[in-house]
Design a protein around this motif. Structure first.
Motif, PDB file in Angstrom:
ATOM      1  N   GLU A 141       0.835  -1.213   0.000  1.00 22.34           N
ATOM      2  CA  GLU A 141       0.000   0.000   0.000  1.00 22.34           C
ATOM      3  C   GLU A 141       0.863   1.254   0.000  1.00 22.34           C
ATOM      4  O   GLU A 141       0.545   2.246  -0.669  1.00 22.34           O
ATOM      5  CB  GLU A 141      -0.927   0.000   1.224  1.00 22.34           C
ATOM      6  CG  GLU A 141      -2.138  -0.896   1.057  1.00 22.34           C
ATOM      7  CD  GLU A 141      -3.065  -0.824   2.259  1.00 22.34           C
ATOM      8  OE1 GLU A 141      -4.281  -0.708   2.080  1.00 22.34           O
ATOM      9  OE2 GLU A 141      -2.551  -0.919   3.391  1.00 22.34           O
ATOM     10  N   SER A 142       1.946   1.217   0.760  1.00 19.05           N
ATOM     11  CA  SER A 142       2.853   2.369   0.801  1.00 19.05           C
ATOM     12  C   SER A 142       3.474   2.612  -0.563  1.00 19.05           C
ATOM     13  O   SER A 142       3.619   3.759  -1.010  1.00 19.05           O
ATOM     14  CB  SER A 142       3.958   2.132   1.830  1.00 19.05           C
ATOM     15  OG  SER A 142       3.425   1.905   3.096  1.00 19.05           O
ATOM     16  N   SER A 192       0.917   4.158  -2.876  1.00 19.25           N
ATOM     17  CA  SER A 192       0.564   5.533  -2.491  1.00 19.25           C
ATOM     18  C   SER A 192       1.738   6.498  -2.556  1.00 19.25           C
ATOM     19  O   SER A 192       1.553   7.698  -2.367  1.00 19.25           O
ATOM     20  CB  SER A 192      -0.011   5.541  -1.060  1.00 19.25           C
ATOM     21  OG  SER A 192      -1.127   4.699  -0.976  1.00 19.25           O
ATOM     22  N   LEU A 193       2.925   5.996  -2.806  1.00 22.10           N
ATOM     23  CA  LEU A 193       4.124   6.833  -2.793  1.00 22.10           C
ATOM     24  C   LEU A 193       4.002   8.083  -3.682  1.00 22.10           C
ATOM     25  O   LEU A 193       4.417   9.177  -3.268  1.00 22.10           O
ATOM     26  CB  LEU A 193       5.325   5.985  -3.221  1.00 22.10           C
ATOM     27  CG  LEU A 193       6.701   6.416  -2.715  1.00 22.10           C
ATOM     28  CD1 LEU A 193       6.727   6.537  -1.202  1.00 22.10           C
ATOM     29  CD2 LEU A 193       7.753   5.421  -3.184  1.00 22.10           C
TER      30      LEU A 193
END
Length: 223
Positions: free
Chosen positions: A42-43, A46-47
């Motif tokens: 997810e990170s 979303s970066l």
């Protein structure tokens, strides 16, 4: 004036359609997964929301430069160059706009009642059939929101597009870069023309999206 605008819309349309294909499986996996690697993934998705576009563009430029490994291999063996080309703009835009497609669709899928997918499995449908025939038709507002946000975000890209695509007329000069060019040349009238066109078009797109979503929600409440 028409050419940069046309190129911007072409880029936004191609990117949005490809993101629809790429983003839905990712959003589905994220909405269903209980993997311990989910926060890391997810990170990663979303970066681009927090990363300066020039940073992303710089690394894409390094990776796909013909002077380096991957870029050189692609050019020599596949005959494709992602640097200073429309294909490069599409690739960079897909990466940069990925969270704008994934997050709304992920939220839409996660909010659906579990009974929908369980009933589909009981009736013998596969996971893929359940996604296509049951889940996606029940989260149309989320799909529309993801599609429109991806389109509008791509339309306004500047930093990442300039880094990977440069400023080639007819090839990579999109409207946002044309505005920058005209301002640098102190041609404010032309810059105003581009800016006003983008402003009006994006407003109309968002207005239509909100109107359709509002209508769908009212229909769901009455059903």
């Amino acid at each position: 004036m028409a050419e940069p605008l046309w190129l911007s819309f072409k880029l936004a349309a191609v990117t949005s359609l490809l993101l629809l294909v790429i983003g839905i499986p990712i959003a589905w996996w994220l909405s269903e997964s209980k993997s311990r690697w989910k926060p890391a993934f997810e990170s990663l998705v979303s970066l681009p929301l927090v990363l300066p576009p020039t940073v992303l563009g710089f690394y894409l430029l390094l990776v796909f430069s013909p002077a380096h490994g991957i870029g050189g291999w692609l050019q020599e063996w596949v005959g494709v160059s992602f640097v200073f080309s429309f294909e490069g703009l599409v690739l960079a835009s897909i990466i940069y706009s990925l969270p704008f497609m994934v997050q709304p669709v992920q939220a839409g899928l996660a909010n659906l009642p579990r009974e929908l997918s369980e009933a589909s499995y009981v009736l013998g449908k596969s996971k893929w059939q359940t996604l296509i025939r049951v889940l996606l038709p029940n989260c149309k507002p989320a799909l529309l929101t993801g599609l429109v946000l991806s389109f509008a975000h791509t339309l306004g890209e500047f930093g990442v597009v300039l880094m990977i695509g440069g400023n080639l007329p007819g090839e990579t000069r999109v409207a946002s870069i044309a505005i920058y060019d005209q301002v640098e040349a102190l041609n404010y009238e032309a810059a105003h023309g581009y800016s006003l066109a983008l402003l009006l078009i994006t407003f109309v797109i968002l207005f239509i999206t909100y109107a359709i979503n509002h209508r769908w929600r009212r229909r769901e409440q009455h059903d």
